[in-house]
Design a protein around this motif. Structure first.
Motif, PDB file in Angstrom:
ATOM      1  N   LEU A  19       1.002  -1.514   0.171  1.00  0.00           N
ATOM      2  CA  LEU A  19      -0.194   0.146   0.105  1.00  0.00           C
ATOM      3  C   LEU A  19       0.798   1.535   0.192  1.00  0.00           C
ATOM      4  O   LEU A  19       0.713   2.119  -0.745  1.00  0.00           O
ATOM      5  N   LEU A  20       1.613   1.549   0.620  1.00  0.00           N
ATOM      6  CA  LEU A  20       1.941   2.570   0.895  1.00  0.00           C
ATOM      7  C   LEU A  20       3.125   2.562  -0.384  1.00  0.00           C
ATOM      8  O   LEU A  20       3.367   3.579  -1.073  1.00  0.00           O
ATOM      9  N   SER A  21       3.894   1.580  -1.491  1.00  0.00           N
ATOM     10  CA  SER A  21       4.463   1.984  -1.920  1.00  0.00           C
ATOM     11  C   SER A  21       3.951   1.623  -3.488  1.00  0.00           C
ATOM     12  O   SER A  21       4.848   1.539  -4.620  1.00  0.00           O
ATOM     13  N   GLY A  22       2.502   1.629  -3.364  1.00  0.00           N
ATOM     14  CA  GLY A  22       1.607   2.127  -4.976  1.00  0.00           C
ATOM     15  C   GLY A  22       2.362   0.638  -5.718  1.00  0.00           C
ATOM     16  O   GLY A  22       1.540   0.245  -7.120  1.00  0.00           O
ATOM     17  N   GLY A  23       1.760  -0.582  -4.831  1.00  0.00           N
ATOM     18  CA  GLY A  23       1.660  -1.712  -5.751  1.00  0.00           C
ATOM     19  C   GLY A  23       3.114  -2.388  -6.319  1.00  0.00           C
ATOM     20  O   GLY A  23       3.329  -3.319  -6.468  1.00  0.00           O
ATOM     21  N   ARG A  24       3.907  -1.734  -5.837  1.00  0.00           N
ATOM     22  CA  ARG A  24       5.111  -2.000  -5.675  1.00  0.00           C
ATOM     23  C   ARG A  24       6.553  -2.774  -5.087  1.00  0.00           C
ATOM     24  O   ARG A  24       7.638  -3.224  -5.109  1.00  0.00           O
ATOM     25  N   PHE A  25       5.995  -3.407  -4.496  1.00  0.00           N
ATOM     26  CA  PHE A  25       6.251  -4.788  -3.221  1.00  0.00           C
ATOM     27  C   PHE A  25       6.336  -6.538  -3.948  1.00  0.00           C
ATOM     28  O   PHE A  25       4.755  -6.412  -3.632  1.00  0.00           O
ATOM     29  N   ASP A  26       6.629  -7.223  -4.095  1.00  0.00           N
ATOM     30  CA  ASP A  26       6.687  -8.412  -3.838  1.00  0.00           C
ATOM     31  C   ASP A  26       7.380  -9.279  -2.657  1.00  0.00           C
ATOM     32  O   ASP A  26       8.618  -8.793  -2.664  1.00  0.00           O
ATOM     33  N   LEU A  27       6.993 -10.695  -2.365  1.00  0.00           N
ATOM     34  CA  LEU A  27       7.085 -11.132  -0.795  1.00  0.00           C
ATOM     35  C   LEU A  27       8.173 -12.003  -1.471  1.00  0.00           C
ATOM     36  O   LEU A  27       7.434 -13.493  -1.838  1.00  0.00           O
ATOM     37  N   GLY A  28       9.411 -12.501  -0.953  1.00  0.00           N
ATOM     38  CA  GLY A  28      10.120 -13.384  -1.485  1.00  0.00           C
ATOM     39  C   GLY A  28      10.584 -14.026  -0.185  1.00  0.00           C
ATOM     40  O   GLY A  28      10.803 -13.723   0.860  1.00  0.00           O
ATOM     41  N   VAL A  29       9.977 -15.991   0.214  1.00  0.00           N
ATOM     42  CA  VAL A  29      10.754 -16.456   1.350  1.00  0.00           C
ATOM     43  C   VAL A  29      10.963 -17.776   0.708  1.00  0.00           C
ATOM     44  O   VAL A  29      11.308 -17.640  -0.276  1.00  0.00           O
ATOM     45  N   GLY A  30      11.858 -18.472   1.760  1.00  0.00           N
ATOM     46  CA  GLY A  30      11.875 -19.313   1.668  1.00  0.00           C
ATOM     47  C   GLY A  30      12.457 -19.644   2.895  1.00  0.00           C
ATOM     48  O   GLY A  30      12.073 -19.596   4.487  1.00  0.00           O
ATOM     49  N   GLN A  31      12.574 -21.314   3.316  1.00  0.00           N
ATOM     50  CA  GLN A  31      12.897 -22.078   4.249  1.00  0.00           C
ATOM     51  C   GLN A  31      14.006 -21.942   5.337  1.00  0.00           C
ATOM     52  O   GLN A  31      13.765 -22.598   6.477  1.00  0.00           O
ATOM     53  N   GLY A  32      14.441 -21.379   4.893  1.00  0.00           N
ATOM     54  CA  GLY A  32      16.285 -21.164   5.956  1.00  0.00           C
ATOM     55  C   GLY A  32      16.616 -21.839   5.726  1.00  0.00           C
ATOM     56  O   GLY A  32      16.685 -23.257   5.605  1.00  0.00           O
ATOM     57  N   TYR A  33      18.133 -22.083   6.710  1.00  0.00           N
ATOM     58  CA  TYR A  33      19.306 -23.188   7.052  1.00  0.00           C
ATOM     59  C   TYR A  33      20.077 -23.009   7.816  1.00  0.00           C
ATOM     60  O   TYR A  33      21.093 -24.350   7.958  1.00  0.00           O
ATOM     61  N   TRP A  34      20.014 -22.018   8.908  1.00  0.00           N
ATOM     62  CA  TRP A  34      21.224 -21.031  10.048  1.00  0.00           C
ATOM     63  C   TRP A  34      20.259 -22.126  10.772  1.00  0.00           C
ATOM     64  O   TRP A  34      19.680 -21.140  11.431  1.00  0.00           O
ATOM     65  N   ALA A  35      20.960 -23.262  11.725  1.00  0.00           N
ATOM     66  CA  ALA A  35      20.339 -23.647  12.578  1.00  0.00           C
ATOM     67  C   ALA A  35      20.689 -22.688  13.882  1.00  0.00           C
ATOM     68  O   ALA A  35      19.712 -21.961  14.830  1.00  0.00           O
ATOM     69  N   ARG A  36      21.114 -21.377  13.960  1.00  0.00           N
ATOM     70  CA  ARG A  36      21.640 -21.148  15.243  1.00  0.00           C
ATOM     71  C   ARG A  36      20.694 -19.885  15.132  1.00  0.00           C
ATOM     72  O   ARG A  36      19.672 -19.499  16.543  1.00  0.00           O
ATOM     73  N   GLU A  37      19.695 -19.504  14.213  1.00  0.00           N
ATOM     74  CA  GLU A  37      18.401 -18.442  13.912  1.00  0.00           C
ATOM     75  C   GLU A  37      17.454 -19.097  14.360  1.00  0.00           C
ATOM     76  O   GLU A  37      16.315 -19.002  14.990  1.00  0.00           O
ATOM     77  N   PHE A  38      16.811 -20.447  14.386  1.00  0.00           N
ATOM     78  CA  PHE A  38      15.852 -21.735  14.444  1.00  0.00           C
ATOM     79  C   PHE A  38      16.000 -21.912  15.758  1.00  0.00           C
ATOM     80  O   PHE A  38      14.655 -21.719  16.470  1.00  0.00           O
ATOM     81  N   ALA A  39      17.187 -22.029  16.428  1.00  0.00           N
ATOM     82  CA  ALA A  39      17.471 -22.252  17.742  1.00  0.00           C
ATOM     83  C   ALA A  39      17.277 -20.844  18.901  1.00  0.00           C
ATOM     84  O   ALA A  39      16.034 -20.704  19.165  1.00  0.00           O
ATOM     85  N   ALA A  40      17.615 -19.539  17.879  1.00  0.00           N
ATOM     86  CA  ALA A  40      17.088 -18.619  18.781  1.00  0.00           C
ATOM     87  C   ALA A  40      15.356 -17.576  19.149  1.00  0.00           C
ATOM     88  O   ALA A  40      15.356 -17.302  19.647  1.00  0.00           O
ATOM     89  N   PHE A  41      14.666 -18.242  17.361  1.00  0.00           N
ATOM     90  CA  PHE A  41      13.428 -18.253  17.814  1.00  0.00           C
ATOM     91  C   PHE A  41      12.645 -18.998  18.411  1.00  0.00           C
ATOM     92  O   PHE A  41      11.123 -19.003  18.127  1.00  0.00           O
ATOM     93  N   GLY A  42      13.086 -19.936  19.352  1.00  0.00           N
ATOM     94  CA  GLY A  42      12.707 -20.859  18.732  1.00  0.00           C
ATOM     95  C   GLY A  42      11.735 -22.175  18.641  1.00  0.00           C
ATOM     96  O   GLY A  42      10.715 -22.788  18.443  1.00  0.00           O
ATOM     97  N   ARG A  43      12.548 -22.378  16.950  1.00  0.00           N
ATOM     98  CA  ARG A  43      12.182 -22.986  16.230  1.00  0.00           C
ATOM     99  C   ARG A  43      12.810 -24.238  15.521  1.00  0.00           C
ATOM    100  O   ARG A  43      13.710 -23.877  15.437  1.00  0.00           O
ATOM    101  N   GLU A  44      11.990 -25.711  15.455  1.00  0.00           N
ATOM    102  CA  GLU A  44      12.338 -26.785  15.120  1.00  0.00           C
ATOM    103  C   GLU A  44      13.321 -26.291  13.599  1.00  0.00           C
ATOM    104  O   GLU A  44      12.729 -26.395  12.933  1.00  0.00           O
TER     105      GLU A  44
END
Length: 347
Positions: free
Chosen positions: A108-133
């Motif tokens: 909305l802020l950008s007038g429709g100029r934004f696309d969301l790209g996602v992925g599943q990740g891979y770094w164990a330290r991030e998952f542990a810190a955020f409480g995700r398996e």
């Protein structure tokens, strides 16, 4: 509403810049660095660049961007034409409702100029810190994508999955122009998942385009309508070897950090690079002048018309912003127009 981006509509592929906002230089304040990069992006739009892509990691000593949405909002306010995307958000680390809300607000802020790209990740330290398996990441990604789509549609239907539960609520505001939901992957099973759940594919180093298109075909979908957004690992300059002699050490740092986090496989099995020459020999980075880049990119884009955007690291971690700007100008002046001209000509 349409989920198809209008990026570079009718003008051939988009050319963009990729940013991680890493700042390993202890003498460069982050406030100054952010300001310099935002100035660079606004200048790059005036030079004709089409897109900006942001990526995410957490708990990095060099400040690797942990808040791409905040940066994307600042970029949206400094630009008027450039498309903004994430390549990528590690979605299993986040509540998908918040991802849907932030992405809708950005759209909305950008007038429709934004696309969301996602992925599943891979770094164990991030998952542990955020409480995700970390072994839950495929289902976290897939369920998260489903919740985001429902939220953007205005649905009040609840959700009950293996990883997430959502009561019957309305997530507002909804985007007026539906962002694309792009998915990145490198392993075959993850690429097949990306083809099934995504509106398009975020690729790295051009290594997996055939695998993605084959996965689209197996799903019975029109391969000609597939969409690829291709992150490039290349140094394009008038004298790329001379430039590499100055900045290769930054690439060495960049790639060895990724290896240590598990980006390319188990860190104890993937050897580190020991010098910048090894990186080029392995093909992890390409060194090209304008003539070579125009030939290489034209051939790739002719062979894979599904590629809608090619984007390049604006500068490597620790490299001065003005050094990266030299290559941005070279790309804008010497490469982009020539590629487009050749693509419009009869092969």
């Amino acid at each position: 509403m349409s989920s198809q981006s209008n990026m570079s509509a009718g003008a051939g592929p988009a050319f963009g810049l990729w940013y991680d906002f890493r700042n390993p230089d202890p003498d460069r304040p982050f406030s100054s660095f952010y300001s310099e990069v935002l100035d660079q992006i606004a200048w790059a739009e005036r030079r004709g660049l089409d897109s900006v892509w942001l990526t995410e990691h957490h708990f990095c000593a060099d400040g690797y961007s942990p808040s791409p949405f905040v940066l994307a909002s600042a970029i949206a306010q400094r630009t008027s034409r450039m498309h903004i995307g994430t390549n990528l958000i590690v979605s299993p680390l986040h509540n998908p409702v918040r991802l849907a809300e932030d992405a809708a607000t950005l759209s909305l802020l950008s007038g429709g100029r934004f696309d969301l790209g996602v992925g599943q990740g891979y770094w164990a330290r991030e998952f542990a810190a955020f409480g995700r398996e970390i072994h839950h990441r495929p289902s976290l990604l897939e369920e998260g994508v489903e919740i985001i789509r429902r939220a953007w549609s205005g649905s009040t239907e609840g959700f009950e999955g293996k990883r997430y539960r959502l009561p019957p609520v309305s997530v507002t505001p909804t985007p007026e122009q539906l962002p694309q939901l792009l998915v990145g992957a490198m392993a075959d099973v993850a690429i097949a998942r990306a083809a099934r759940i995504g509106d398009g594919f975020l690729s790295t180093q051009n290594s997996h385009h055939d695998s993605y298109l084959a996965a689209v075909e197996r799903l019975g979908r029109p391969v000609a309508e597939a969409r690829i957004y291709a992150g490039q690992w290349a140094i394009i300059a008038d004298d790329p070897e001379e430039v590499w002699s100055r900045i290769g050490r930054h690439a060495l740092y960049q790639l060895n950090e990724y290896i240590s986090w598990g980006a390319f496989g188990p860190p104890d099995r993937v050897p580190r690079f020991t010098d910048p020459a090894q990186i080029v020999e392995a093909g992890a980075y390409q060194l090209m002048d304008a003539e070579g880049a125009v030939s290489e990119l034209t051939a790739m884009l002719r062979a894979k018309p599904q590629i809608k955007d090619v984007h390049f690291w604006a500068q490597l971690p620790g490299e001065p912003v003005e050094s990266g700007s030299e290559r941005v100008a070279y790309l804008a002046d010497k490469v982009m127009p020539a590629v487009r001209e050749r693509l419009q000509a009869v092969p």
